[in-house]
Design an enzyme around this catalytic site. Sequence first.
Site: not given
Length: 460
Positions: A159, A280, A286, A293
């Site tokens: 979880h 970025s 970043k 992804e």
Amino acid sequence: MSGNKKRVNRFKRNIDPLLEKFNASISFDRKLYKHDIKGSKAHVRMLGDCGIVKKKESKAIISALEKVEAEINTGKLKLNVSDEDIHMAIEKRLSEITGPTVGGKMHTARSRNDQVATALRLYVRDKIDEINNLILNFQKVIVRRARENVDTAAPAYTHMQPAQPIRLAHWFLAWFEMFERDISRFKDARKRVNVLPLGSAAMAGTNFSINRKQVAKELGFDSISENSMDAVSDRDFAVEFTFCVSMTATHLSRLAEELVIFSSSEFGHMRLPEPLTTGSSIMPQKKNPDGAELIRGKTGRLYGGLVSLLTMLKGLPLTYNKDLQEDKEPVFDASEQITLMIRIMTKMIDELSLNVELLSASSEKGFMTAVDIADSLVMMGLPFREAHGVVSKLVKHCSENSLQFTGADETTLSGIHPSLPQAVRYFTALDSADGKDVYGGTARKRIITRIKAIERKLNK
Ligand code: ARG
């Protein structure tokens, strides 16, 4: 000559240019040219050997096919929409080389229906072998990383809550096992892919005494289709292939998700190799995990291909229908994308840097040895349910008072349960892991046994 092509047969009017474009598959099925030529060569060789065409003609066609292949390889042969598909384009060029009297004999005893099914099966078979090699190579990297991290403690989650400490090798090997099943799934699917449809002709079989066994042997097919109607309309092999790809993608996607989470600055457990991240355009701080992804993102698209194929088939009457031309793009896309996904993930895992200190510190937090204390109580004779309740009280006390288990005083412990002072001791994360000395567990001994077995298999 779109729309102005001289039509043979019974047509009085030319094909509508819009339908011609809509109908053509050459923009994508050109990817099958090698497989189509391979199939045609085996077919024509067999026609020659069976005396259906003259040996001399068969030889001339085969060498012309080789010439066509070379022309496509080098880009010399221009493929046009008016050729409709790669099969027609190759045959047209062949007849230019040999002259129509000889070239026109290639299509004896076959149809594009069994021809295209053959070419696609050859393509899928090649891709299965290529994908399995890539997965195997990836597995070698995973096992190496597991070996390096047998003694790295790490938290593991259920979880997404800290659950129990493990040796990090166990995490790497969890992924290994998924990819092991993927390989076996592809191998199993390969058996059903590797069946020769050629000889089914349009759908009823052929009037000529062909030798299907010879063709199967030359093309490396393990068996021959049993029913010509089934053979020209069956695409379950393509569905199965895209399912195998989707399942592998699912595993890669789950791993990608973990990499995204655990490499975030909030976790900081791992760092992705810099060349596999991007900056970025606006936020200079970043370092984005785009590779991971995209693996996650492309997985959805691959499911789309699988669903397309299933949907294409569900309402299709026997036998060949043009809908079946829609089988190719999902298959091509699946094989091209999964290949890239495995290669990128292999690089990411190969160079993944691990924050061993933080992993180890995190594995000592979050009361993750609660089960070990409960199990100690059980070994002293308490029923597990009661032990669970006792340790829950202990966790409540310790978290309310910002204590570790070992920080609770004797009186409080015996107040919760008289056996508790004896059960509570300091378990390091690795001690805790080594308590799980069960087949498939995270104890050092068990991990080493599994790594050795895997290494033996991989080095075979
Ligand atoms: N381009 C077609 C396909 O991919 C080839 C088979 C055509 N057969 C036919 N009967 N029109 O399915």
